[in-house]
Design an enzyme around this catalytic site. Structure first.
Site, PDB file in Angstrom:
ATOM      1  N   GLY A  39      -1.565   6.418  -2.714  1.00 57.94           N
ATOM      2  CA  GLY A  39      -2.660   6.288  -3.686  1.00 57.94           C
ATOM      3  C   GLY A  39      -3.757   5.380  -3.121  1.00 57.94           C
ATOM      4  O   GLY A  39      -4.947   5.718  -3.160  1.00 57.94           O
ATOM      5  N   HIS A  40      -3.350   4.231  -2.548  1.00 58.57           N
ATOM      6  CA  HIS A  40      -4.340   3.327  -1.938  1.00 58.57           C
ATOM      7  C   HIS A  40      -5.004   4.011  -0.740  1.00 58.57           C
ATOM      8  O   HIS A  40      -6.212   3.899  -0.547  1.00 58.57           O
ATOM      9  CB  HIS A  40      -3.665   2.053  -1.406  1.00 58.57           C
ATOM     10  CG  HIS A  40      -3.050   1.188  -2.455  1.00 58.57           C
ATOM     11  ND1 HIS A  40      -1.695   0.996  -2.562  1.00 58.57           N
ATOM     12  CD2 HIS A  40      -3.620   0.443  -3.433  1.00 58.57           C
ATOM     13  CE1 HIS A  40      -1.446   0.172  -3.557  1.00 58.57           C
ATOM     14  NE2 HIS A  40      -2.591  -0.173  -4.113  1.00 58.57           N
ATOM     15  N   LEU A  72       0.817  -1.223   0.000  1.00 63.41           N
ATOM     16  CA  LEU A  72       0.000   0.000   0.000  1.00 63.41           C
ATOM     17  C   LEU A  72       0.850   1.273   0.000  1.00 63.41           C
ATOM     18  O   LEU A  72       1.882   1.343   0.657  1.00 63.41           O
ATOM     19  CB  LEU A  72      -0.916   0.000   1.234  1.00 63.41           C
ATOM     20  CG  LEU A  72      -1.880  -1.183   1.356  1.00 63.41           C
ATOM     21  CD1 LEU A  72      -2.781  -1.005   2.572  1.00 63.41           C
ATOM     22  CD2 LEU A  72      -2.721  -1.363   0.095  1.00 63.41           C
ATOM     23  N   HIS A  73       0.390   2.261  -0.755  1.00 66.11           N
ATOM     24  CA  HIS A  73       1.029   3.574  -0.796  1.00 66.11           C
ATOM     25  C   HIS A  73      -0.052   4.639  -0.662  1.00 66.11           C
ATOM     26  O   HIS A  73      -1.237   4.310  -0.491  1.00 66.11           O
ATOM     27  CB  HIS A  73       1.850   3.737  -2.087  1.00 66.11           C
ATOM     28  CG  HIS A  73       1.068   3.397  -3.324  1.00 66.11           C
ATOM     29  ND1 HIS A  73      -0.003   4.151  -3.759  1.00 66.11           N
ATOM     30  CD2 HIS A  73       1.171   2.372  -4.197  1.00 66.11           C
ATOM     31  CE1 HIS A  73      -0.504   3.625  -4.852  1.00 66.11           C
ATOM     32  NE2 HIS A  73       0.183   2.527  -5.141  1.00 66.11           N
ATOM     33  N   GLN A  91      -4.332 -12.344 -13.012  1.00 65.77           N
ATOM     34  CA  GLN A  91      -4.181 -11.143 -13.835  1.00 65.77           C
ATOM     35  C   GLN A  91      -2.738 -10.899 -14.284  1.00 65.77           C
ATOM     36  O   GLN A  91      -2.441  -9.869 -14.880  1.00 65.77           O
ATOM     37  CB  GLN A  91      -4.762  -9.921 -13.125  1.00 65.77           C
ATOM     38  CG  GLN A  91      -3.995  -9.418 -11.921  1.00 65.77           C
ATOM     39  CD  GLN A  91      -4.754  -8.312 -11.215  1.00 65.77           C
ATOM     40  OE1 GLN A  91      -5.719  -8.567 -10.514  1.00 65.77           O
ATOM     41  NE2 GLN A  91      -4.321  -7.071 -11.378  1.00 65.77           N
ATOM     42  N   GLY A 137      -8.669   3.417  -8.482  1.00 71.40           N
ATOM     43  CA  GLY A 137      -7.906   4.606  -8.871  1.00 71.40           C
ATOM     44  C   GLY A 137      -7.921   4.810 -10.374  1.00 71.40           C
ATOM     45  O   GLY A 137      -7.938   3.848 -11.149  1.00 71.40           O
ATOM     46  N   GLU A 138      -7.895   6.072 -10.769  1.00 73.21           N
ATOM     47  CA  GLU A 138      -7.894   6.387 -12.211  1.00 73.21           C
ATOM     48  C   GLU A 138      -6.537   6.127 -12.858  1.00 73.21           C
ATOM     49  O   GLU A 138      -6.410   6.228 -14.067  1.00 73.21           O
ATOM     50  CB  GLU A 138      -8.320   7.846 -12.427  1.00 73.21           C
ATOM     51  CG  GLU A 138      -9.807   8.032 -12.214  1.00 73.21           C
ATOM     52  CD  GLU A 138     -10.278   9.440 -12.534  1.00 73.21           C
ATOM     53  OE1 GLU A 138      -9.422  10.351 -12.648  1.00 73.21           O
ATOM     54  OE2 GLU A 138     -11.502   9.630 -12.666  1.00 73.21           O
TER      55      GLU A 138
END
Ligand code: PAF
Length: 281
Positions: free
Chosen positions: A36-37, A33-34, A61, A149-150
């Site tokens: 952004g998360h 996790l960073h 994936q 996230g985009e």
């Protein structure tokens, strides 16, 4: 903070709370996790009573075993970060056998071609794998909202398509890209860059910003050519693709329309690490 590894334990925890007007948000992650998360989790906390954060490196994936094996795993640190954020977070970190008792193969979907371009072209089977795990998580957690996230904009559109195909009623919430101080889009992969490349990688975002400006007066194809040239003369970065596409169906842009919505997408290798980014035009 609760952390469940079994589906049945997560469900027994969530079932009673759902009866009391509780809303549930889901943030699917692969861990490492960073910020952004954490931005996704914070948004989910603002909008829901309980937030389930799944931490699961989804083998279906990954089209290259090497990429899967290199994927960073930092569970203890991830749990600490979430614990510090709120006591309304519940973690779901299952083993592969829990999510894929019959082997980790992705389901087939009719994504209408969304899955064939850009990431789909360079990572065959990737979006079937994403669709499979996200569908499984949505059906397990039954969240009111799920957050993506985009940075992975194509993934976001594919998840939107998957929920409409499967008639899943969860609201899919797209959240803006969070960037490092120099502009590089936050990603777990950034940890694998050398310190100097990480700073120099602001070149990717600067190029997207310049492309956005150029797109005001130039055609999609001339902006694409211009970006390609810019990368040819840069020794640190190898461009995999640059593309300008319509937002909803990710179609190439032959002619710009006054009210059209477009986005530029890019994938670049730096220090052997694959980085992606995009910008609204
Ligand atoms: O974006 C990711 O980290 C993954 O693709 C997701 C959505 C968690 C599915 O494994």
């Amino acid at each position: 903070m609760y952390a469940f590894q079994l589906k049945k334990d997560l469900q027994s925890y969530l079932n009673p709370s759902k009866k009391h007007n509780t809303t549930v948000g889901l943030v699917p992650t692969m861990g490492a996790l960073h910020q952004g998360h954490l931005a996704l989790v914070s948004r989910a906390l603002e909008e829901n009573t309980i937030v389930v954060v799944s931490i699961f490196v989804n083998p279906a994936q990954f089209n290259k075993a090497e990429d899967l094996n290199k994927y960073p795993k930092t569970l203890a640190k991830d749990l600490e970060l979430l614990e510090a954020l709120s006591d309304r977070i519940v973690v779901f970190n299952p083993e592969v056998s829990e999510m894929y008792p019959k082997g980790s193969k992705g389901n087939s979907y009719d994504f209408g071609g969304l899955e064939k371009v850009m990431e789909g072209e360079f990572r065959p089977g990737h979006f079937e794998g994403v669709g499979t795990i996200v569908e499984a998580l949505l059906k397990l957690v039954l969240p009111d909202r799920a957050y993506f996230g985009e940075k992975d904009f194509q993934q976001l559109q594919i998840v939107r398509k998957m929920v409409s195909l499967k008639k899943i009623t969860t609201q899919i919430v797209g959240c803006p890209i969070v960037r490092e101080p120099h502009g590089l889009a936050m990603s777990s992969r950034n940890e694998r860059l050398s310190a100097s490349t990480r700073v120099a990688a602001s070149f990717i975002y600067e190029t997207l910003v310049a492309a956005k400006e150029a797109f005001r007066s130039k055609s999609a194809s001339s902006v694409i050519q211009w970006v390609k040239k810019r990368f040819e003369s840069h020794s640190l970065f190898t461009l995999e693709y640059i593309d300008i596409r319509t937002v909803k169906y990710l179609k190439p842009v032959k002619r710009k329309h006054k009210n059209g919505s477009y986005r530029a997408f890019i994938a670049v290798y730096a220090d052997g690490v694959r980085l992606i980014d995009n910008i609204a035009l």
